[in-house]
Design an enzyme around this catalytic site. Structure first.
Site: not given
Ligand code: SER
Length: 313
Positions: A11, A14-15, A37, A53, A143, A147
């Protein structure tokens, strides 16, 4: 530090990955860090790159063996807002990806794993101010649930299979080199781009929504810091709280106005407001400070000045 270290970042475009790969390459050398990625990106021009993947355990194993990978940073995931739109896929990606990587360590194909957790593990019943490491955790987003479950599995793999897995609960991350995607804290990056480009911003969170945030430089420092810490210092194998600074959209707008006096902000909260309302406002990170000497550099003033200076270039 071992020079034979081979690091795979999954990944990587990404940011976080964009900046993490640059920083890891500065430390370990370009050829020791493999970016990867789900599709080929510009990053492929900068050094070793694989299309991966993370759901495909067989191809992951093949790449790990071919490159003799010793460490994996697993950054591929759906963030909070996107996972609410695709709950089943969000859960599957966030969990199966983690299992595939943890199992590589369990089977001794790799030696060390980094996996990011998030302030999203906390929920509406968590104390919101100075949220402790150990507290009520009842996440209300897909999410956050993924986590929190992931944290439990990391600790389980450490205890049962001696997997050396390390993790941080990131707050919202703010950097000028890369854009976030699909998160609830993304506004705090977008606001800078819009302030500089058009001088105004419409925020998708309400003006007084305070959330924990952090400059990307601090986040990268924490990430590499916990990965390089001696094993015995990493006492928490679920995930560590880490704190940068906390602010609301109104407060960051006021700070931006010190640099761009004509900047204006309006508010149009959307579905992300509910997610933000379920999260803490500030984080207590005394365990990270004590165990492996975590220390942040940026407060809101320094973060704002740095973002504006670099984005203006
Ligand atoms: N920055 C993330 C989000 O906003 C939080 O872990 O989903």
């Amino acid at each position: 530090m071992r020079t034979s270290e081979k690091i795979l970042v999954i990944g990587s475009s990404g940011q976080i990955g964009t900046e993490l790969v640059q920083n890891l390459r500065a430390i370990y050398g370009i050829d020791s860090v493999i970016a990867s990625d789900v599709k080929v990106t510009e990053q492929a021009k900068e050094g070793p790159f694989e299309v991966i993947d993370v759901m495909n355990a067989d191809s992951l194993l093949e790449i790990v063996k071919r490159h003799k990978v010793t460490q994996i940073y697993l950054l591929a995931a759906l963030l909070s807002a996107t996972a609410e739109k695709m709950p089943k896929f969000g859960w599957d990606l966030n969990m199966q990806g983690l299992f595939n990587v943890l199992d590589l360590a369990k089977e001794k194909h790799i030696e060390k794993v980094y996996w990011p957790s998030s302030i999203a593990v906390f929920g509406p019943n968590t104390p919101k101010i100075n949220t402790p490491q150990y507290t009520i955790m009842e996440p209300s987003t897909v999410y956050g649930i993924s986590k929190q479950a992931g944290e439990r599995w990391c600790e389980y793999y450490f205890n049962k299979y001696s997997v050396d897995v390390r993790s941080l609960r990131y707050p919202g991350l703010i950097g000028w080199k890369s854009a976030p995607g699909g998160g609830t804290t993304d506004y705090a990056v977008h606001i800078f781009h819009e302030a500089i480009k058009v001088g105004k911003y419409e925020c998708f969170l309400s003006e007084n929504t305070v959330l924990p945030m952090m400059h990307m430089e601090d986040a990268i420092k924490a990430t590499i810091g916990i990965m390089q810490a001696p094993t015995e210092q990493v006492k928490i194998r679920s995930s560590y709280n880490i704190a940068g600074c906390s602010f609301s959209p109104k407060e960051i707008a006021l700070e931006i106005q010190k640099h761009i006096p004509d900047f204006t902000i309006t508010y149009k909260p959307d579905s992300r407001q509910q997610i933000a309302d379920s999260w803490p406002q500030s984080i207590n990170d005394e365990y990270a400070q004590k165990d492996w000497a975590w220390d942040k550099k940026y407060d809101l003033q320094a973060l704002t000045a740095d973002m504006i200076k670099n984005l203006k270039k």
